[in-house]
Design a protein around this motif. Structure first.
Motif, PDB file in Angstrom:
ATOM      1  N   VAL A 112       0.796  -1.246  -0.014  1.00  0.00           N
ATOM      2  CA  VAL A 112       0.154  -0.162  -0.038  1.00  0.00           C
ATOM      3  C   VAL A 112       0.931   1.526  -0.097  1.00  0.00           C
ATOM      4  CG1 VAL A 112      -2.056   1.340   0.762  1.00  0.00           C
ATOM      5  CG2 VAL A 112      -1.865  -1.461   1.468  1.00  0.00           C
ATOM      6  N   VAL A 113       1.198   2.010  -1.217  1.00  0.00           N
ATOM      7  CA  VAL A 113       1.878   3.207  -1.108  1.00  0.00           C
ATOM      8  C   VAL A 113       1.251   4.446  -1.491  1.00  0.00           C
ATOM      9  CG1 VAL A 113       2.778   4.153  -3.044  1.00  0.00           C
ATOM     10  CG2 VAL A 113       2.827   1.673  -2.675  1.00  0.00           C
ATOM     11  N   HIS A 114       1.979   4.822   0.179  1.00  0.00           N
ATOM     12  CA  HIS A 114       0.779   6.414  -0.073  1.00  0.00           C
ATOM     13  C   HIS A 114       1.622   7.513  -0.561  1.00  0.00           C
ATOM     14  CE1 HIS A 114      -0.946   5.311   4.183  1.00  0.00           C
ATOM     15  NE2 HIS A 114       0.035   3.926   3.685  1.00  0.00           N
ATOM     16  N   ALA A 115       1.258   9.132  -0.653  1.00  0.00           N
ATOM     17  CA  ALA A 115       1.778   9.849  -1.201  1.00  0.00           C
ATOM     18  C   ALA A 115       3.707  10.247  -1.249  1.00  0.00           C
ATOM     19  CB  ALA A 115       0.987  11.196  -0.410  1.00  0.00           C
ATOM     20  N   SER A 116       3.662   9.853  -2.520  1.00  0.00           N
ATOM     21  CA  SER A 116       4.335  10.078  -1.940  1.00  0.00           C
ATOM     22  C   SER A 116       5.813   9.714  -4.381  1.00  0.00           C
ATOM     23  CB  SER A 116       5.587   8.718  -1.791  1.00  0.00           C
ATOM     24  OG  SER A 116       5.172   7.571  -2.470  1.00  0.00           O
ATOM     25  N   GLY A 117       6.861  10.106  -4.177  1.00  0.00           N
ATOM     26  CA  GLY A 117       7.579   9.861  -5.763  1.00  0.00           C
ATOM     27  C   GLY A 117       7.355   8.215  -6.115  1.00  0.00           C
ATOM     28  N   LEU A 118       6.468   6.861  -5.781  1.00  0.00           N
ATOM     29  CA  LEU A 118       6.844   6.010  -5.831  1.00  0.00           C
ATOM     30  C   LEU A 118       4.965   6.238  -6.397  1.00  0.00           C
ATOM     31  CD1 LEU A 118       7.072   3.237  -6.288  1.00  0.00           C
ATOM     32  CD2 LEU A 118       6.815   2.833  -4.210  1.00  0.00           C
ATOM     33  N   LEU A 119       4.308   7.170  -5.386  1.00  0.00           N
ATOM     34  CA  LEU A 119       2.623   6.779  -5.882  1.00  0.00           C
ATOM     35  C   LEU A 119       2.101   7.669  -7.570  1.00  0.00           C
ATOM     36  CD1 LEU A 119       0.010   6.630  -5.381  1.00  0.00           C
ATOM     37  CD2 LEU A 119      -0.104   8.594  -3.937  1.00  0.00           C
ATOM     38  N   GLU A 120       3.219   8.564  -7.537  1.00  0.00           N
ATOM     39  CA  GLU A 120       3.584   9.738  -9.081  1.00  0.00           C
ATOM     40  C   GLU A 120       3.929   8.451 -10.110  1.00  0.00           C
ATOM     41  OE1 GLU A 120       5.947  12.730  -7.994  1.00  0.00           O
ATOM     42  OE2 GLU A 120       4.249  13.323  -6.720  1.00  0.00           O
ATOM     43  N   LEU A 121       4.322   7.993 -10.002  1.00  0.00           N
ATOM     44  CA  LEU A 121       5.146   6.742 -10.965  1.00  0.00           C
ATOM     45  C   LEU A 121       4.235   5.942 -10.975  1.00  0.00           C
ATOM     46  CD1 LEU A 121       7.590   6.033 -12.530  1.00  0.00           C
ATOM     47  CD2 LEU A 121       8.065   4.502 -10.625  1.00  0.00           C
ATOM     48  N   LEU A 122       3.551   5.175 -10.240  1.00  0.00           N
ATOM     49  CA  LEU A 122       1.966   4.545 -10.577  1.00  0.00           C
ATOM     50  C   LEU A 122       1.411   4.428 -11.311  1.00  0.00           C
ATOM     51  CD1 LEU A 122       2.328   2.608  -7.702  1.00  0.00           C
ATOM     52  CD2 LEU A 122       3.212   1.331  -9.010  1.00  0.00           C
TER      53      LEU A 122
END
Length: 327
Positions: A224-234
């Motif tokens: 479960v990915v929260h607000a971050s650069g990884l979330l933007e990538l997904l």
């Protein structure tokens, strides 16, 4: 109907029976409710605790209903107060959560969920908590979360949450695939299809994402990915797949796939007039079309281009050469 104020079906039936007859003794009421006399007395005692029934002073053993306007009004007032207190507690907890998450540590940005049941539960929670949009990539071999259809999705759609879903083509080959797809399209969800989806993915309100961890030996797990650069990538991954996918629609002949050839001549006329500043009603009148037909075609063009506003649609129309710039 009275479950919201704490009455189960049996208590509600007993109260309704008392209201209908005005007064009754236990044997008479037991016959009306098809209950034993002991059970009937127990139900009446429960109504008494709620202030909905009482024994008559003149004839012990005979019960009367309290006036609904007074008795139910008091229960409703109490339940409203309890809900207000719960809302206040929820607001305070949310504020505490925001304060604690103001400067999240790196390990707080990614949550690991292990086990098929836990992954499924988290998936449902994300949908129930969605406020605006759920975006999903669905593979042909689901592990913990199967298919598109579930109660949480239906409830979210009823609340106005928008769904954009990209299916791997093999999903349509599963026995339940077309049934689930028809149900999703029937709820006005936007569904597209591609030959291959890179990974199963769910993005909710661009603030949370659920992505599986693949393993051939361990039990199912997900991040479960929260607000971050990884979330933007997904989120960017979803949008990339969405743009390349072909829309699916539910018509009289069943589910059909919209080809990549773009709008037809009527669509181009509608676009040209809209970009010239005409309203939907004016376009419909000028082209001798129904207003709903014009609106439906504009909605289809927005789905085809993957945009959410008409301003974006106009930009895409120019970029794709659907409308001449000098017009």
């Amino acid at each position: 109907m009275l479950a919201a104020i704490g009455l189960d079906e049996t208590h509600e039936s007993a109260y309704r029976a008392l209201v209908a007859v005005g007064a009754a003794d236990i044997p008479d009421l037991a016959r009306r409710l098809t209950l034993g006399e002991q059970d009937t007395e127990r139900v009446l005692r429960g109504l008494e605790r709620h202030g909905l029934a009482a024994q008559t002073p003149a004839r012990p053993g005979r019960w009367v209903a309290a006036p609904p306007g007074v008795a139910l009004g008091a229960l409703l007032t109490q339940r409203r107060h309890e809900l207000e207190q719960a809302e206040l507690a929820a607001a305070l907890l949310a504020e505490e959560y925001r304060a604690a998450a103001a400067e999240p540590a790196v390990h707080d940005l990614v949550e690991v969920v292990i086990g098929a049941a836990a992954v499924t539960q988290r998936f449902l929670q994300l949908q129930l908590g969605a406020a605006e949009e759920v975006c999903a990539l669905v593979t042909g071999n689901p592990v913990a979360v199967t298919g598109m259809e579930n109660e949480a999705e239906e409830r979210a759609a009823e609340r106005g949450v928008r769904y954009r879903v990209v299916l791997e083509r093999t999903v349509l080959d599963r026995p339940e695939g077309m049934t689930e797809l028809s149900a999703a399209l029937g709820r006005d969800e936007q569904v597209r299809v591609v030959d291959k989806v890179p990974t199963k993915l769910v993005v909710v309100d661009r603030s949370l994402a659920l992505v599986p961890l693949t393993s051939h030996t361990a039990e199912p797990a997900a991040l479960v990915v929260h607000a971050s650069g990884l979330l933007e990538l997904l989120s960017g991954l979803f949008e990339s797949v969405w743009r390349e996918a072909l829309p699916l629609r539910l018509g009289a002949s069943g589910v059909t796939e919209q080809g990549p050839d773009g709008p037809d001549a009527a669509d181009l006329e509608i676009l040209s007039l809209l970009l010239a500043g005409l309203t939907d009603a004016s376009v419909a009148k000028q082209l001798d079309l129904g207003l709903r037909t014009v609106q439906r075609r504009v909605k289809r063009l927005m789905e085809l281009t993957g945009v959410t506003t008409r301003l974006q649609l106009g930009w895409h129309a120019y970029e794709r050469g659907w409308v001449a710039r000098e017009r």
